[in-house]
Design a protein around this motif. Structure first.
Motif, PDB file in Angstrom:
ATOM      1  N   MET A   1       0.809  -1.226   0.000  1.00 51.60           N
ATOM      2  CA  MET A   1       0.000   0.000   0.000  1.00 51.60           C
ATOM      3  C   MET A   1       0.842   1.276   0.000  1.00 51.60           C
ATOM      4  SD  MET A   1      -3.193  -0.739   0.365  1.00 51.60           S
ATOM      5  CE  MET A   1      -4.060  -2.261   0.598  1.00 51.60           C
TER       6      MET A   1
ATOM      7  N   THR B   1      -3.779   7.052  -1.637  1.00 51.62           N
ATOM      8  CA  THR B   1      -5.159   6.681  -1.294  1.00 51.62           C
ATOM      9  C   THR B   1      -5.967   7.899  -0.827  1.00 51.62           C
ATOM     10  OG1 THR B   1      -4.471   6.119   0.956  1.00 51.62           O
ATOM     11  CG2 THR B   1      -4.522   4.309  -0.639  1.00 51.62           C
TER      12      THR B   1
ATOM     13  N   LEU C   1      -7.548   0.198   1.084  1.00 51.88           N
ATOM     14  CA  LEU C   1      -7.309   1.221   0.057  1.00 51.88           C
ATOM     15  C   LEU C   1      -8.329   2.362   0.156  1.00 51.88           C
ATOM     16  CD1 LEU C   1      -6.669  -1.161  -2.987  1.00 51.88           C
ATOM     17  CD2 LEU C   1      -4.997   0.462  -2.087  1.00 51.88           C
TER      18      LEU C   1
END
Ligand code: BEZ
Length: 248
Positions: A23, A28, A48
């Protein structure tokens, strides 16, 4: 472009837990449009989306989409084949964890992803690298051959160099393509290895009679035990390839 070996710290045995370390490469923030390609249970889709990004999780398994919708009713999911993406320049990022090794036609896959991305959009993916689960694959191939059937490799597990070249050919600019070991404990203790083989090499086992299947499973366990058994569980030699690349 960064290309190097990297060893990751031990983590828990949950695909989504491992995926969380991917990630860090994804923006995001609110307003970002993200496609989670091969979302499975949707657990990473939820991570996310946690900061306010607009995220769509897709999977070709109807069963997975049902599970994802049940677990995360506030999120958007759709049953869609990665090789038939109905999107044109819609996403800032395509994110994919533990999916590419299931799709041998990587050129087609990358072309679909490229079309789905906005100009300059980002692909962030992680999947099996060359030599991924080599001990089990070799043990299974040998057992299968002993019982009269050649094992045909079905997984797409390239070297970083091979994948770098595929990205370039698909008109992506790779920022990083690296590989690392991820020793992974299998759940199920002494039965963990046979559970894995029965689940993921199901179609390679099915041509054999039930008694030969049992022999193959025992032979695979016997061959793997000296290398993978730690006394309480099988620790499998997963090797991951992680790539970040931009649409040119
Ligand atoms: C994996 O590397 O995650 C994997 C490879 C083959 C079958 C299942 C999982």
């Amino acid at each position: 472009m960064e290309r190097k070996d990297q060893t990751q710290p031990a983590e828990t045995n949950v695909i989504s837990e491992y995926g969380k370390t991917l990630m860090v490469h994804v923006d995001t923030s609110p307003g970002q449009k993200i496609l989670d390609l091969g979302c499975g249970t949707g657990d990473l889709t939820a991570v996310l989306a946690a900061n306010g990004a607009d995220v769509l999780g897709i999977d070709n398994s109807a069963e997975m989409i049902v599970k994802a919708r049940y677990s995360h009713p506030e999120l958007m999911f759709a049953e869609i084949d990665a090789l038939e993406l109905p999107y044109d320049e819609e996403f800032d990022t395509v994110f994919s964890n533990s999916v590419f090794h299931w799709i041998p036609d990587v050129d087609h896959l990358l072309a679909e992803i490229r079309r789905a991305l906005k100009p300059g959009g980002k692909l962030v993916c992680e999947f099996g690298a060359a030599s991924n689960i080599a001990t089990m694959r070799q043990a299974f191939a040998a057992a299968s051959a002993r019982h009269g059937r050649e094992y045909r490799e079905r997984f797409y597990c390239p070297t970083p160099d091979e994948f770098f070249d595929r990205l370039k050919a698909a008109r992506f600019e790779p920022e990083r393509v690296l590989e690392f070991d991820r020793q992974t404990p299998l759940p199920g203790g002494a039965d963990g290895l046979r559970h894995w083989v029965c689940r993921f090499l199901k179609s390679d086992l099915e041509p054999f009679s039930a008694s030969v299947q049992e022999q193959i499973l025992t032979e695979v366990e016997t061959a793997c035990r000296p290398l993978l058994w730690n006394g309480s569980e099988f620790i499998v030699d997963y090797r991951r390839l992680r790539a970040v690349a931009f649409k040119r």
